[in-house]
Design a protein around this motif. Structure first.
Motif, PDB file in Angstrom:
ATOM      1  N   ALA A   1       0.828  -1.205   0.000  1.00 38.95           N
ATOM      2  CA  ALA A   1       0.000   0.000   0.000  1.00 38.95           C
ATOM      3  C   ALA A   1       0.867   1.262   0.000  1.00 38.95           C
ATOM      4  CB  ALA A   1      -0.931  -0.004   1.208  1.00 38.95           C
TER       5      ALA A   1
ATOM      6  N   LEU B   1     -12.553   1.574  -0.280  1.00 28.56           N
ATOM      7  CA  LEU B   1     -12.401   0.417   0.596  1.00 28.56           C
ATOM      8  C   LEU B   1     -13.681  -0.418   0.618  1.00 28.56           C
ATOM      9  CD1 LEU B   1     -10.721   0.494   4.075  1.00 28.56           C
ATOM     10  CD2 LEU B   1     -12.775  -0.855   3.701  1.00 28.56           C
TER      11      LEU B   1
ATOM     12  N   SER C   1     -13.925  -4.094  -1.119  1.00 30.75           N
ATOM     13  CA  SER C   1     -14.164  -5.221  -0.217  1.00 30.75           C
ATOM     14  C   SER C   1     -15.369  -6.038  -0.665  1.00 30.75           C
ATOM     15  CB  SER C   1     -14.368  -4.702   1.205  1.00 30.75           C
ATOM     16  OG  SER C   1     -15.533  -3.901   1.296  1.00 30.75           O
TER      17      SER C   1
ATOM     18  N   GLY D   1      -7.090   3.066  -0.186  1.00 27.86           N
ATOM     19  CA  GLY D   1      -8.278   2.450   0.386  1.00 27.86           C
ATOM     20  C   GLY D   1      -8.589   1.103  -0.230  1.00 27.86           C
TER      21      GLY D   1
ATOM     22  N   VAL E   1      -6.241  -1.445   1.249  1.00 26.98           N
ATOM     23  CA  VAL E   1      -6.594  -1.832   2.616  1.00 26.98           C
ATOM     24  C   VAL E   1      -7.715  -2.863   2.627  1.00 26.98           C
ATOM     25  CG1 VAL E   1      -7.514  -0.938   4.810  1.00 26.98           C
ATOM     26  CG2 VAL E   1      -5.766   0.338   3.566  1.00 26.98           C
TER      27      VAL E   1
ATOM     28  N   PRO F   1      -5.425  -6.451   5.008  1.00 31.53           N
ATOM     29  CA  PRO F   1      -5.867  -5.991   6.339  1.00 31.53           C
ATOM     30  C   PRO F   1      -7.299  -6.404   6.671  1.00 31.53           C
ATOM     31  CG  PRO F   1      -4.687  -4.248   5.205  1.00 31.53           C
ATOM     32  CD  PRO F   1      -4.912  -5.328   4.192  1.00 31.53           C
TER      33      PRO F   1
END
Length: 292
Positions: A1, A73, A77, A199, A202, A206
């Motif tokens: 990242a 993000l 996701s 984002g 992540v 993570p």
């Protein structure tokens, strides 16, 4: 990242100017469209100063970047983890889970069109209200995905997520270019997109660690909170307008045309119009010649 952020920052610093700005700097053409900021050649130190002032120290761009980070993000996701989530938590087969992702993409297509039209028609070109509303509407949709079990209801929830998440991506990229001088618009867009890419990164490893420790419930509650944070980040931008453009030409300006209209209306009412035109337009044109 961190490597992706550093590479994107370097690219953003190198993105400087546009064809219109170059034409304005070199004086090409009889007509030029210039932003309120002065159009001039900049050396290395001048470029760094302009980037620092209008991009790196621009609070509006940082707020857009924060919102872009959150929405990127959430969207990444869902795109990456939904197939596994629906199979493990909802017991769906792969082809049924794929329908949910199709619904999300379809909702994003419709939402992008509706959001753009709403921004122009109902908010006079302001992007902040639409971004804030869409981000806040993501919160109940994400909670619904967590608690619903019906395949049709889940598909509707995914369509709603796409309807709200995709317009934020579309409008923030445009918004970042509208609040900066024209010759720095690409740099501003690259800066905001750089934060968005972090984002998206992540949302990978993570978020996978979080799922192992807190389960899917923890993941979706976190993404709902992140969507709320995105709405809060864009709330101060509710009244932000795009920087206006001043249209100038070799033989006059828009103000000249307005003076001519006023003089014409005065002449139609009963005399004195031509004299008013001469007295009002000559000083203005002399000032324009000095500016041009």
């Amino acid at each position: 990242a961190a490597a992706a952020a550093a590479a994107a920052f370097v690219l953003a610093a190198l993105l400087f100017g546009s064809p219109a700005a170059v034409a304005a700097v070199h004086g090409k053409g009889d007509m030029q469209v210039a932003r309120d900021a002065p159009q001039r050649k900049l050396g290395g130190s001048g470029l760094a100063s302009m980037l620092g002032k209008h991009v790196l120290l621009n609070g509006e761009l940082w707020l857009m970047g924060a919102s872009y980070f959150c929405i990127s993000l959430v969207r990444t996701s869902l795109s990456d983890w939904s197939a596994i989530f629906l199979e493990e938590a909802k017991g769906m087969q792969m082809h049924t889970a794929a329908r949910c992702l199709f619904a999300m993409e379809s909702g994003g297509f419709v939402g992008s069109l509706v959001a753009g039209a709403a921004s122009d028609r109902f908010f006079a070109g302001r992007r902040g209200p639409v971004v804030c509303i869409c981000s806040s509407l993501l919160v109940p949709a994400l909670v619904a995905i967590l608690v619903l079990d019906s395949p049709l209801a889940l598909q509707a929830a995914y369509a709603w997520v796409g309807f709200c998440a995709f317009p934020v991506h579309v409008l923030l990229g445009l918004f970042s270019r509208e609040v900066t001088p024209q010759h720095l618009s690409s740099s501003a867009g690259g800066f905001v997109k750089c934060i968005a890419q972090v984002g998206g990164a992540v949302a990978g490893l993570p978020l996978g660690f979080l799922q192992q420790r807190a389960g899917w419930r923890g993941v979706f509650l976190l993404t709902a909170c992140i969507s709320a944070a995105s709405a809060l980040a864009t709330l101060p931008l509710w009244l932000t307008m795009a920087q206006g453009a001043t249209i100038t030409a070799r033989h006059g300006t828009v103000a000249d045309f307005q003076q001519m209209q006023q003089a014409g209306s005065g002449r139609a009412c009963g005399g004195g119009g031509l004299a008013a035109l001469d007295s009002s337009s000559r000083p203005l044109r002399a000032a324009d010649k000095k500016r041009l």
